[in-house]
Structure formats: structure tokens, C-alpha cells
Scaffold this motif. Structure first.
Motif, PDB file in Angstrom:
ATOM      1  N   PRO A   6      -2.124  19.413  53.871  1.00  0.00           N
ATOM      2  CA  PRO A   6      -3.554  19.268  53.573  1.00  0.00           C
ATOM      3  C   PRO A   6      -4.287  18.571  54.699  1.00  0.00           C
ATOM      4  N   TYR A   7      -5.363  19.155  55.157  1.00  0.00           N
ATOM      5  CA  TYR A   7      -6.296  18.517  56.066  1.00  0.00           C
ATOM      6  C   TYR A   7      -7.632  18.486  55.325  1.00  0.00           C
ATOM      7  N   PRO A   8      -7.812  17.524  54.418  1.00  0.00           N
ATOM      8  CA  PRO A   8      -8.990  17.568  53.547  1.00  0.00           C
ATOM      9  C   PRO A   8     -10.278  17.450  54.342  1.00  0.00           C
ATOM     10  N   ALA A   9     -11.270  18.210  53.933  1.00  0.00           N
ATOM     11  CA  ALA A   9     -12.586  18.147  54.553  1.00  0.00           C
ATOM     12  C   ALA A   9     -13.302  16.903  54.047  1.00  0.00           C
ATOM     13  N   LEU A  10     -13.742  16.062  54.974  1.00  0.00           N
ATOM     14  CA  LEU A  10     -14.451  14.846  54.593  1.00  0.00           C
ATOM     15  C   LEU A  10     -15.915  15.167  54.325  1.00  0.00           C
ATOM     16  N   PRO A  11     -16.544  14.425  53.428  1.00  0.00           N
ATOM     17  CA  PRO A  11     -17.976  14.650  53.181  1.00  0.00           C
ATOM     18  C   PRO A  11     -18.816  14.169  54.347  1.00  0.00           C
ATOM     19  N   PHE A  12     -19.986  14.760  54.508  1.00  0.00           N
ATOM     20  CA  PHE A  12     -20.862  14.414  55.622  1.00  0.00           C
ATOM     21  C   PHE A  12     -21.938  13.404  55.236  1.00  0.00           C
ATOM     22  N   ALA A 128      -0.746  11.091  65.008  1.00  0.00           N
ATOM     23  CA  ALA A 128       0.569  11.013  65.640  1.00  0.00           C
ATOM     24  C   ALA A 128       1.403   9.972  64.914  1.00  0.00           C
ATOM     25  N   THR A 129       2.682  10.223  64.776  1.00  0.00           N
ATOM     26  CA  THR A 129       3.560   9.295  64.062  1.00  0.00           C
ATOM     27  C   THR A 129       4.596   8.655  64.977  1.00  0.00           C
ATOM     28  N   ASP A 130       4.518   8.907  66.283  1.00  0.00           N
ATOM     29  CA  ASP A 130       5.535   8.361  67.189  1.00  0.00           C
ATOM     30  C   ASP A 130       5.417   6.852  67.326  1.00  0.00           C
ATOM     31  N   TYR A 131       4.180   6.333  67.314  1.00  0.00           N
ATOM     32  CA  TYR A 131       3.980   4.912  67.540  1.00  0.00           C
ATOM     33  C   TYR A 131       3.339   4.306  66.310  1.00  0.00           C
ATOM     34  N   PRO A 132       4.005   3.342  65.632  1.00  0.00           N
ATOM     35  CA  PRO A 132       3.376   2.676  64.502  1.00  0.00           C
ATOM     36  C   PRO A 132       2.097   1.980  64.939  1.00  0.00           C
ATOM     37  N   PRO A 133       1.087   1.867  64.044  1.00  0.00           N
ATOM     38  CA  PRO A 133      -0.187   1.270  64.443  1.00  0.00           C
ATOM     39  C   PRO A 133      -0.108  -0.208  64.725  1.00  0.00           C
ATOM     40  N   SER A 134       0.917  -0.900  64.261  1.00  0.00           N
ATOM     41  CA  SER A 134       1.027  -2.334  64.516  1.00  0.00           C
ATOM     42  C   SER A 134       2.476  -2.742  64.403  1.00  0.00           C
ATOM     43  N   PRO A 135       2.851  -3.865  65.045  1.00  0.00           N
ATOM     44  CA  PRO A 135       4.236  -4.304  64.946  1.00  0.00           C
ATOM     45  C   PRO A 135       4.548  -4.789  63.549  1.00  0.00           C
ATOM     46  N   SER A 136       5.805  -4.725  63.174  1.00  0.00           N
ATOM     47  CA  SER A 136       6.220  -5.155  61.853  1.00  0.00           C
ATOM     48  C   SER A 136       7.450  -6.023  62.003  1.00  0.00           C
ATOM     49  N   PRO A 137       7.540  -7.121  61.227  1.00  0.00           N
ATOM     50  CA  PRO A 137       8.735  -7.949  61.348  1.00  0.00           C
ATOM     51  C   PRO A 137       9.976  -7.277  60.802  1.00  0.00           C
ATOM     52  N   ALA A 138       9.798  -6.293  59.924  1.00  0.00           N
ATOM     53  CA  ALA A 138      10.928  -5.570  59.359  1.00  0.00           C
ATOM     54  C   ALA A 138      11.219  -4.348  60.205  1.00  0.00           C
ATOM     55  N   PRO A 139      12.442  -3.813  60.156  1.00  0.00           N
ATOM     56  CA  PRO A 139      12.743  -2.585  60.889  1.00  0.00           C
ATOM     57  C   PRO A 139      11.783  -1.468  60.502  1.00  0.00           C
ATOM     58  N   ALA A 140      11.323  -0.740  61.493  1.00  0.00           N
ATOM     59  CA  ALA A 140      10.359   0.315  61.224  1.00  0.00           C
ATOM     60  C   ALA A 140      11.009   1.440  60.431  1.00  0.00           C
ATOM     61  N   VAL A 141      10.271   1.970  59.468  1.00  0.00           N
ATOM     62  CA  VAL A 141      10.710   3.135  58.725  1.00  0.00           C
ATOM     63  C   VAL A 141      10.082   4.353  59.386  1.00  0.00           C
ATOM     64  N   PRO A 142      10.877   5.274  59.889  1.00  0.00           N
ATOM     65  CA  PRO A 142      10.298   6.424  60.581  1.00  0.00           C
ATOM     66  C   PRO A 142       9.326   7.183  59.677  1.00  0.00           C
ATOM     67  N   ALA A 143       8.123   7.412  60.195  1.00  0.00           N
ATOM     68  CA  ALA A 143       7.139   8.177  59.440  1.00  0.00           C
ATOM     69  C   ALA A 143       7.454   9.658  59.549  1.00  0.00           C
ATOM     70  N   LEU A 144       7.175  10.361  58.474  1.00  0.00           N
ATOM     71  CA  LEU A 144       7.399  11.795  58.504  1.00  0.00           C
ATOM     72  C   LEU A 144       6.374  12.441  59.422  1.00  0.00           C
ATOM     73  N   PRO A 145       6.783  13.346  60.287  1.00  0.00           N
ATOM     74  CA  PRO A 145       5.814  13.989  61.165  1.00  0.00           C
ATOM     75  C   PRO A 145       4.833  14.846  60.377  1.00  0.00           C
ATOM     76  N   VAL A 146       3.597  14.845  60.817  1.00  0.00           N
ATOM     77  CA  VAL A 146       2.561  15.658  60.188  1.00  0.00           C
ATOM     78  C   VAL A 146       2.502  16.992  60.911  1.00  0.00           C
ATOM     79  N   PRO A 147       2.736  18.102  60.219  1.00  0.00           N
ATOM     80  CA  PRO A 147       2.665  19.403  60.882  1.00  0.00           C
ATOM     81  C   PRO A 147       1.252  19.698  61.388  1.00  0.00           C
ATOM     82  N   PRO A 148       1.131  20.643  62.299  1.00  0.00           N
ATOM     83  CA  PRO A 148      -0.184  20.908  62.898  1.00  0.00           C
ATOM     84  C   PRO A 148      -1.131  21.567  61.916  1.00  0.00           C
ATOM     85  N   PRO A 149      -2.429  21.426  62.169  1.00  0.00           N
ATOM     86  CA  PRO A 149      -3.411  22.110  61.333  1.00  0.00           C
ATOM     87  C   PRO A 149      -3.467  23.597  61.662  1.00  0.00           C
TER      88      PRO A 149
END
Length: 382
Positions: A6-12, A128-149
Motif C-alpha cells: 500500500p502506498y496510501p494517497a495522503l489528503p491535500f 529506505a530501511t537500510d539505516y535506522p532513523p536513530s541509534p538504539s541501545p538495544a540490538p537493531a531489529v532488521p526492518a522488512l524492506p518495502v517493495p517499490p511502488p
């Protein structure tokens, strides 16, 4: 066959509340989402642009060392920034925009939000899911890749950040489906994965140089890492003089304001340049990332990019450090990349002519939303 993501359309009615432009809405959705500017009537598009123009946007510099830089853009100045980018894109006639740059930062706000508004092109935000948005004290949980639109266009503009090219490497059939791809890339070093597009006749690379304080100030087209940069047409040099080296200092009508509302008439950037003429310059590197080793000046961003190319699958960051035994030094962080040793990484760096003070093998390298390494502290070697 998997369902289309899903790539939901945002309201304007108030789109900034959803993608989170600026620090006023830092927790906007990580995506994916879609804004179908091409489906609006002229009157609807004018009303939506008026809403975007009618407020101020506050940003903090990504990955800054020390106190974060807080600057404010009016909607009109941010739109003027996007209009400069639209002029660079016009010769390549894109029919849609796919963006990886989150609009919480000035580059993403301009290219992900205001550029589609200026051009009337539909935009898909692909997180993109390669780089988490911020550091975490706990081990990072790999994010599921988002397929292309599923983009119903033959010619697209891709608003890129460093992780973009690593993500696109997973989807060669998607990139192969377009007859023209025009990459916009900010001033970070190009990652090795970008080179797979360098000899593709369908692909154009436009690099933008700028900062949170200035917006975009210069551009260049092509794949030459030593190529000259050209100031955008509403930007002028304040320093250095022609033929001299020094910090790039610019003046122009799009400089952002300080939190108290005042706006400087010039800004000295962190880029060291050699000015070639009225509009051209060579960029020698970021001052905070330049080190002199054995009498030779090195750019740590360039070293990191070359080490990533030499260590397939590894993420690499080089960080300038102080050391009582050396006037200037740097450490290397390496994450992933298979069975690596610190000695092996050191040997690879030595082959580049700039041996590091220390090599650290880590689980991951904390990076900000635009892919820049976040500040890290290093203990001196034993």
C-alpha cells in the motif's frame, strides 16, 4: 504473487501533518505514501500549494557534531529552492517522482514535498530501511524492506539518499522498467552501489550541494567525482576569491532564518573549495572530514566510500578523532560484510594511503534518516 504494497494517497487539505515536514511533526509516518498532484484540478492544486507556502518550516541539521543546528525556512523560500531543482530536471522531462528523502530535513522537504507541488508531478515516498532513523541501545531489529511502488510512468525522477542505491540493487526489474531515470542526490559521497548506473544510457545523475542553513547552492551533472560544481542562478560567492582555496561562503535570497527570526545575509559552509571563476568551483571535501596524514590531505567521506567498494556488503564510516601522538587521525567503523578482521580492514585502508588510528568492528553503524553517520565517541586505543 505478493500483493502490491500500500502506498496510501495522503489528503491535500494539510499534507504537512502526514509526512511530517520539519521538527514540528518529527514522527510523521515512515511511509510508504503517495501524493497524486497530477489528479488535482488547477484550482485544487493552487489551494494545496497555498497551504504549503503559508507556513514556516523548522529543521535541525542531520548528524551535526555539538548542538543541533536549528533553522527556519518560510514556505516561499522552500518553494524557491524546489523551483531551482525543477529547472535542473526540466530537460529530462520526468513524469513522476519517487523519493527516498524524508521531509523532516530541508533536502527532503524541498525535493519530496515542494518539488512535486511546483512541477505538478505525482510523488511516491519509498522509505529506505537500510539505516535506522536513530541509534538504539538495544540490538537493531532488521526492518522488512518495502517493495517499490507501481509507478505508471516511463520517465521518473528519483530523489536519492546514500541508501537508495543499495535498496534499488534488490529490484533490478523495477529500475529496468523505465526508459529514463534522473537521480537527484544530495552532497553526501556516492556509495559504491551507485556505480552500477554510471554506464546506463537511461540514467542521469544530478548532484546537489547545500545545507540546512542555505538550502541548495550548487549542482553538477554526471559521474565524475572530481567534476566542477556550478552555483545555482540565485546564489553568489561571498568567499573565497577566484583561484584561492577556502570555505565556501555564499549569499542569496534563500538563506534560512535563525530561531529568533533574523536571517544572515551570508553563510560559511563546511565545504572546502577551490574557486575557478564567477560560478564554478572544485569541492575538496568537508572541513570536518578532512585530515592530513603524512603531509597529504584526505577526505574521510571519500575513504569510507572506497573502503565500502573494497569490502563488499560492509557498511563503513570514518570518523575524525584527536590523538595526542598525531596531529590528525581517524577511526574506522565497519559493520557486516562477512568474515572481516580489524587487521584486514586496516590493510585495505593502508592501501589507500591513509592508515587509521583504530578499526572497530560493530554490529551496525547508527545513521540518520538521510544516511549520514551519527556522531559517535571512541575510546583511545590501549
Amino acid at each position: 504473487m505478493p500483493l502490491e504494497p500500500p502506498y496510501p494517497a495522503l489528503p491535500f487539505d494539510a499534507p504537512w501533518e502526514h509526512p511530517g515536514i520539519g521538527s514540528g511533526a518529527p514522527d510523521g509516518p515512515s511511509g510508504p505514501w503517495h501524493l497524486p498532484w497530477d489528479r488535482l484540478t488547477p484550482a485544487e492544486a493552487a489551494r494545496a500549494r497555498e497551504q504549503l507556502d503559508g507556513r514556516a518550516y523548522e529543521f535541525e541539521a542531520s548528524g551535526a557534531i555539538g548542538d543541533p543546528v536549528r533553522r527556519i525556512f518560510s514556505g516561499a523560500r522552500l518553494r524557491a529552492d524546489a523551483e531551482q531543482t525543477a529547472r535542473l530536471l526540466a530537460p529530462y522531462a520526468p513524469e513522476a517522482i519517487v523519493s527516498f528523502a524524508p521531509p523532516r530535513h530541508a533536502y527532503g522537504a524541498s525535493a519530496t514535498m515542494l518539488l512535486p507541488a511546483v512541477t505538478g508531478l505525482p510523488v511516491w515516498f519509498w522509505p529506505a530501511t537500510d539505516y535506522p532513523p536513530s541509534p538504539s541501545p538495544a540490538p537493531a531489529v532488521p526492518a522488512l524492506p518495502v517493495p517499490p511502488p507501481a509507478v505508471p510512468a516511463r520517465r521518473i525522477a528519483v530523489v536519492a539518499i546514500p541508501s537508495t542505491f543499495r535498496v534499488l540493487a534488490r529490484y533490478p526489474r523495477w529500475t529496468a522498467s523505465f526508459e529514463q531515470l534522473t537521480f537527484l542526490h544530495s552532497s553526501a559521497e556516492l556509495p559504491p552501489e551507485a556505480r552500477r548506473f554510471a554506464f546506463d544510457p537511461r540514467v542521469v545523475l544530478i548532484e546537489l550541494l547545500g545545507s540546512t542553513e542555505t538550502g541548495s547552492v550548487a549542482h553538477r551533472t554526471g559521474w565524475d567525482p572530481a567534476g566542477a560544481w556550478t552555483l545555482l542562478d540565485d546564489v553568489a560567492f561571498a568567499a573565497p576569491r577566484t583561484g584561492e582555496e577556502g570555505p565556501l561562503t555564499v549569499t542569496g535570497p534563500r538563506l534560512s532564518a535563525l530561531p529568533d527570526g533574523s536571517r544572515p545575509d551570508r553563510h560559511e559552509m563546511d565545504d572546502l573549495v577551490r574557486r575557478l571563476g564567477d560560478r564554478l568551483f572544485l569541492r575538496l571535501g568537508r572541513r570536518a572530514q578532512l585530515v592530513r596524514i603524512n603531509g597529504i590531505r584526505h577526505d574521510l567521506g571519500a575513504i569510507a566510500a572506497r573502503l565500502r567498494a573494497a569490502l563488499p556488503g560492509a557498511d563503513v564510516a570514518c570518523v575524525r578523532v584527536t590523538d595526542p601522538r598525531h596531529a590528525e587521525a581517524y577511526d574506522v567503523l565497519v559493520a557486516g560484510g562477512g568474515p572481516l578482521t580489524a587487521d584486514g580492514v586496516r590493510a585495505a585502508a593502508r592501501g589507500l594511503g591513509a592508515e587509521p588510528r583504530a578499526v572497530r568492528l560493530v554490529d551496525r553503524i547508527p545513521r540518520g534518516p538521510l544516511g549520514k553517520p551519527l556522531p559517535a565517541q571512541f575510546d583511545p586505543p590501549a
